[in-house]
Design a protein around this motif. Structure first.
Motif, PDB file in Angstrom:
ATOM      1  N   ARG A   3       2.401 -34.797 -58.460  1.00  0.00           N
ATOM      2  CA  ARG A   3       3.863 -34.744 -58.374  1.00  0.00           C
ATOM      3  C   ARG A   3       4.510 -35.263 -59.651  1.00  0.00           C
ATOM      4  O   ARG A   3       5.571 -34.782 -60.061  1.00  0.00           O
ATOM      5  CB  ARG A   3       4.343 -35.542 -57.164  1.00  0.00           C
ATOM      6  CG  ARG A   3       3.944 -34.924 -55.830  1.00  0.00           C
ATOM      7  CD  ARG A   3       4.582 -35.651 -54.663  1.00  0.00           C
ATOM      8  NE  ARG A   3       4.138 -35.097 -53.395  1.00  0.00           N
ATOM      9  CZ  ARG A   3       4.666 -34.011 -52.829  1.00  0.00           C
ATOM     10  NH1 ARG A   3       5.664 -33.378 -53.437  1.00  0.00           N
ATOM     11  NH2 ARG A   3       4.206 -33.566 -51.675  1.00  0.00           N
ATOM     12  N   GLY A   6       5.007 -32.612 -61.979  1.00  0.00           N
ATOM     13  CA  GLY A   6       5.876 -31.531 -61.535  1.00  0.00           C
ATOM     14  C   GLY A   6       5.176 -30.474 -60.712  1.00  0.00           C
ATOM     15  O   GLY A   6       5.714 -29.373 -60.510  1.00  0.00           O
ATOM     16  N   THR A   8       4.058 -29.308 -57.216  1.00  0.00           N
ATOM     17  CA  THR A   8       4.348 -29.570 -55.803  1.00  0.00           C
ATOM     18  C   THR A   8       3.648 -28.589 -54.872  1.00  0.00           C
ATOM     19  O   THR A   8       3.878 -28.615 -53.665  1.00  0.00           O
ATOM     20  CB  THR A   8       5.862 -29.503 -55.557  1.00  0.00           C
ATOM     21  OG1 THR A   8       6.350 -28.204 -55.947  1.00  0.00           O
ATOM     22  CG2 THR A   8       6.584 -30.578 -56.365  1.00  0.00           C
TER      23      THR A   8
END
Length: 236
Positions: A3, A6, A8
């Motif tokens: 996470r 970036g 997800t």
């Protein structure tokens, strides 16, 4: 973690039949991931080639897995995945495995009237790799062996101790041999002094305390120019 980078997307795991399951499902039923590696190879081959029907060979360091792609899907073994002599009843790809890979040890048959070359089943470090890691040791030894008028039993064979492995409980002969190898790469011909020590070496290798380097199919790939990852000159 992911996470922070970036990322997800959910974590997915390949199942033994080539399908994807969530990480939570894999955690609950890890048995479903049996043969997931070969299954992923088949799915990857389908994606890379666009082929609907193919015979897929996945060659690794120690084994070669062969499976069939039919109508764009991996062929499934109706009896379930087999591990050794046991059937698990888990749906998985129909696959045949051979104990031969890129790091399989090459043996030259020089006894009797019929010579030849065999492969495996033991895995060894390729000569091209050990020479890449210790060129100052490996190259002079190989050069001396090439200049010899008679081939030696341990030509192109080297030893390396594996650090960080518990060496407790060794027999005296095994301990002496391990100490003789030390921290450097050593040619087998310099380490073994007697036939009895060959048995000690086998025990050290079995325990994972020592690795053997020798000629492998990976070295042949370097000689043929198909691979250029390590020391091709040593392989020659």
């Amino acid at each position: 973690g992911l996470r922070d980078l970036g990322i997800t997307a959910p974590l997915m795991v390949v199942r033994g039949d080539g399908a994807l399951i969530s990480a939570d499902q894999a955690r609950e039923r890890p048995i479903e991931t049996i043969l997931s590696g070969p299954a992923a190879s088949i799915v990857g081959a389908r994606w890379m080639t666009g082929a609907q029907s193919a015979l897929v060979s996945d060659i690794g360091g120690t084994t070669t897995d062969v499976a069939v792609l039919r109508d764009g899907r991996p062929a499934i073994d109706p009896a379930g995945a087999q591990v050794g002599p046991w059937r698990t009843m888990v749906e998985a790809v129909a696959m045949r495995t051979t104990g031969l890979g890129g790091d399989s040890e090459l043996h030259v048959q020089d006894e009797g009237l019929i010579g030849g070359v065999t492969l495996g089943p033991r895995r060894v470090i390729p000569i091209s790799l050990i020479a890449h890691e210790a060129p100052d040791i490996v190259h002079p030894v190989l050069d001396d062996q090439l200049r010899s008028t008679t081939p030696g039993e341990f030509d192109a064979r080297f030893l390396r101790a594996v650090p960080g492995i518990d060496a407790g409980g060794l027999q005296d002969r095994d301990r002496v041999l391990l100490d003789r190898i030390g921290d450097a790469v050593r040619p087998v011909s310099e380490v073994l002094k007697t036939r009895m020590e060959a048995q000690a070496l086998r025990r050290l290798v079995t325990r994972g305390l020592v690795q053997v380097a020798g000629v492998t199919p990976s070295d042949a790939s370097h000689v043929l120019g198909r691979v250029d990852a390590w020391d091709a000159e040593a392989a020659r």
